[in-house]
Design a protein around this motif. Structure first.
Motif, PDB file in Angstrom:
ATOM      1  N   PRO A   1       0.810  -1.225   0.000  1.00 40.56           N
ATOM      2  CA  PRO A   1       0.000   0.000   0.000  1.00 40.56           C
ATOM      3  C   PRO A   1       0.839   1.270   0.000  1.00 40.56           C
ATOM      4  CG  PRO A   1      -0.112  -1.101   2.141  1.00 40.56           C
ATOM      5  CD  PRO A   1       0.540  -2.054   1.203  1.00 40.56           C
ATOM      6  N   ILE A   2       2.014   1.220   0.613  1.00 41.37           N
ATOM      7  CA  ILE A   2       2.910   2.377   0.623  1.00 41.37           C
ATOM      8  C   ILE A   2       3.398   2.681  -0.793  1.00 41.37           C
ATOM      9  CG2 ILE A   2       5.184   3.194   1.369  1.00 41.37           C
ATOM     10  CD1 ILE A   2       4.740   1.706   3.996  1.00 41.37           C
ATOM     11  N   ALA A   3       3.874   1.650  -1.475  1.00 40.75           N
ATOM     12  CA  ALA A   3       4.379   1.838  -2.837  1.00 40.75           C
ATOM     13  C   ALA A   3       3.265   2.264  -3.786  1.00 40.75           C
ATOM     14  CB  ALA A   3       5.026   0.547  -3.334  1.00 40.75           C
ATOM     15  N   GLN A   4       2.091   1.661  -3.629  1.00 43.37           N
ATOM     16  CA  GLN A   4       0.963   2.000  -4.499  1.00 43.37           C
ATOM     17  C   GLN A   4       0.547   3.451  -4.346  1.00 43.37           C
ATOM     18  OE1 GLN A   4      -1.687  -1.036  -3.084  1.00 43.37           O
ATOM     19  NE2 GLN A   4      -1.230  -2.452  -4.757  1.00 43.37           N
TER      20      GLN A   4
ATOM     21  N   LEU B   1       4.486   9.203 -10.156  1.00 41.46           N
ATOM     22  CA  LEU B   1       4.903   8.704 -11.460  1.00 41.46           C
ATOM     23  C   LEU B   1       3.761   8.202 -12.328  1.00 41.46           C
ATOM     24  CD1 LEU B   1       7.550   8.432 -12.988  1.00 41.46           C
ATOM     25  CD2 LEU B   1       7.867   6.173 -11.952  1.00 41.46           C
ATOM     26  N   SER B   2       2.694   7.725 -11.712  1.00 42.25           N
ATOM     27  CA  SER B   2       1.576   7.168 -12.484  1.00 42.25           C
ATOM     28  C   SER B   2       0.942   8.203 -13.411  1.00 42.25           C
ATOM     29  CB  SER B   2       0.509   6.606 -11.539  1.00 42.25           C
ATOM     30  OG  SER B   2      -0.171   7.647 -10.866  1.00 42.25           O
ATOM     31  N   LYS B   3       1.085   9.480 -13.066  1.00 43.92           N
ATOM     32  CA  LYS B   3       0.475  10.547 -13.864  1.00 43.92           C
ATOM     33  C   LYS B   3       1.072  10.633 -15.271  1.00 43.92           C
ATOM     34  CE  LYS B   3      -0.232  13.283  -9.658  1.00 43.92           C
ATOM     35  NZ  LYS B   3       0.152  14.517  -8.915  1.00 43.92           N
ATOM     36  N   PHE B   4       2.241  10.029 -15.442  1.00 37.39           N
ATOM     37  CA  PHE B   4       2.924  10.101 -16.737  1.00 37.39           C
ATOM     38  C   PHE B   4       2.896   8.770 -17.482  1.00 37.39           C
ATOM     39  CE2 PHE B   4       4.921  13.049 -13.715  1.00 37.39           C
ATOM     40  CZ  PHE B   4       4.669  14.250 -14.353  1.00 37.39           C
ATOM     41  N   HIS B   5       2.169   7.796 -16.958  1.00 34.72           N
ATOM     42  CA  HIS B   5       2.094   6.477 -17.581  1.00 34.72           C
ATOM     43  C   HIS B   5       0.706   6.198 -18.131  1.00 34.72           C
ATOM     44  CE1 HIS B   5       5.647   4.994 -14.872  1.00 34.72           C
ATOM     45  NE2 HIS B   5       6.059   5.620 -15.953  1.00 34.72           N
ATOM     46  N   PRO B   6       0.620   5.486 -19.239  1.00 34.23           N
ATOM     47  CA  PRO B   6      -0.687   5.086 -19.767  1.00 34.23           C
ATOM     48  C   PRO B   6      -1.361   4.084 -18.839  1.00 34.23           C
ATOM     49  CG  PRO B   6       1.081   4.012 -20.982  1.00 34.23           C
ATOM     50  CD  PRO B   6       1.741   5.020 -20.071  1.00 34.23           C
TER      51      PRO B   6
ATOM     52  N   ALA C   1      -0.842  -2.452 -14.443  1.00 36.09           N
ATOM     53  CA  ALA C   1       0.106  -3.547 -14.244  1.00 36.09           C
ATOM     54  C   ALA C   1       1.005  -3.281 -13.035  1.00 36.09           C
ATOM     55  CB  ALA C   1       0.950  -3.737 -15.496  1.00 36.09           C
ATOM     56  N   ALA C   2       1.461  -2.034 -12.902  1.00 35.75           N
ATOM     57  CA  ALA C   2       2.326  -1.681 -11.776  1.00 35.75           C
ATOM     58  C   ALA C   2       1.576  -1.812 -10.453  1.00 35.75           C
ATOM     59  CB  ALA C   2       2.842  -0.257 -11.944  1.00 35.75           C
ATOM     60  N   HIS C   3       0.339  -1.341 -10.433  1.00 34.45           N
ATOM     61  CA  HIS C   3      -0.479  -1.405  -9.214  1.00 34.45           C
ATOM     62  C   HIS C   3      -0.671  -2.851  -8.770  1.00 34.45           C
ATOM     63  CE1 HIS C   3      -3.475   0.105  -6.341  1.00 34.45           C
ATOM     64  NE2 HIS C   3      -4.161  -0.980  -6.638  1.00 34.45           N
ATOM     65  N   LEU C   4      -0.989  -3.721  -9.708  1.00 30.86           N
ATOM     66  CA  LEU C   4      -1.206  -5.128  -9.378  1.00 30.86           C
ATOM     67  C   LEU C   4       0.090  -5.798  -8.938  1.00 30.86           C
ATOM     68  CD1 LEU C   4      -3.623  -6.175 -12.273  1.00 30.86           C
ATOM     69  CD2 LEU C   4      -4.213  -5.821  -9.858  1.00 30.86           C
TER      70      LEU C   4
END
Length: 217
Positions: free
Chosen positions: A139-142, A149-154, A160-163
């Motif tokens: 949960p910390i990393a998510q 960084l997620s704001k710049f990824h499709p 995939a990163a979240h899972l």
């Protein structure tokens, strides 16, 4: 990832937190001239940290090492004197209109990708510096990833990163894996790393913003 791209980074060493924050501190000694080599030294070490996270952050690690290689090559090139600082690089590439040429590898565009990742790194280190040993890492990393960084990824990469982060164990497990025998009392140093990274981030952000380069494709 090619062997050539990995030559400048030794995968076998453990992560040296102190080296990272000292490198970022040296980088930002003069806010008008952020030292490129110090910035890259910090990122070479951060690459090892992301390797310790395993395949979960493989996409970040591979991106980091490819960008480091590009910037190192520019710094060693015949025009390398223009890449000694982040500010001189941006000024040089803007004056020659290198930012708008598709056939030119732009250092400013390359560093912008590392710059975006730095906010995620800082957020993660801040959380680790005050986390309890048995706190769950996922949960910390998510949360850190979602806010930065997620704001710049499709969507596909974000999902995939979240899972993948669900596979992370505890905070102490990650620190032990990354830092090895140096893991004891590392929390304070991670806090210093976050502060030094934030300083470099803020100075770089203001300079990119001043030159209207934050949205470089």
């Amino acid at each position: 990832m090619s062997d050539e791209k990995e030559d400048s980074v030794d995968r076998n060493w453990t992560f040296n937190v102190k080296l990272v924050y000292e490198s970022f501190q040296e980088c930002a000694e003069n806010s008008d001239a952020l030292k490129m080599e110090c910035y890259l030294t910090a990122y070479r070490e951060l690459y090892r940290f992301f390797l310790a996270l395993g395949s979960v952050f493989g996409f970040v690690a591979s991106d980091i090492v490819s960008k480091i290689t590009i910037l190192e090559n520019l710094l060693k090139s015949e025009v390398g004197n223009n890449y000694v600082t982040i500010q001189s690089m941006i000024t040089y590439e803007k004056e020659l209109d290198l930012l708008n040429k598709d056939n030119i590898v732009s250092g400013s565009r390359t560093l912008l990708r590392l710059h975006r990742a730095l906010k995620f790194i800082s957020a993660l280190m801040k959380k680790l510096s005050c986390a309890q040993p048995h706190d769950k890492m996922a949960p910390i990393a998510q949360e850190c990833y979602k806010q930065t960084l997620s704001k710049f990824h499709p969507w596909l990469i974000r999902n995939a990163a979240h899972l993948a982060m669900y596979s992370l164990s505890t905070c102490q497990n990650l620190i032990d894996k990354a830092c090895g025998n140096e893991a004891e009392n590392v929390a304070e140093e991670m806090g210093k790393l976050a502060d030094a990274a934030d300083l470099c981030y803020d100075i770089t952000q203001s300079y990119y913003e001043k030159h209207n380069l934050l949205d470089l494709p």
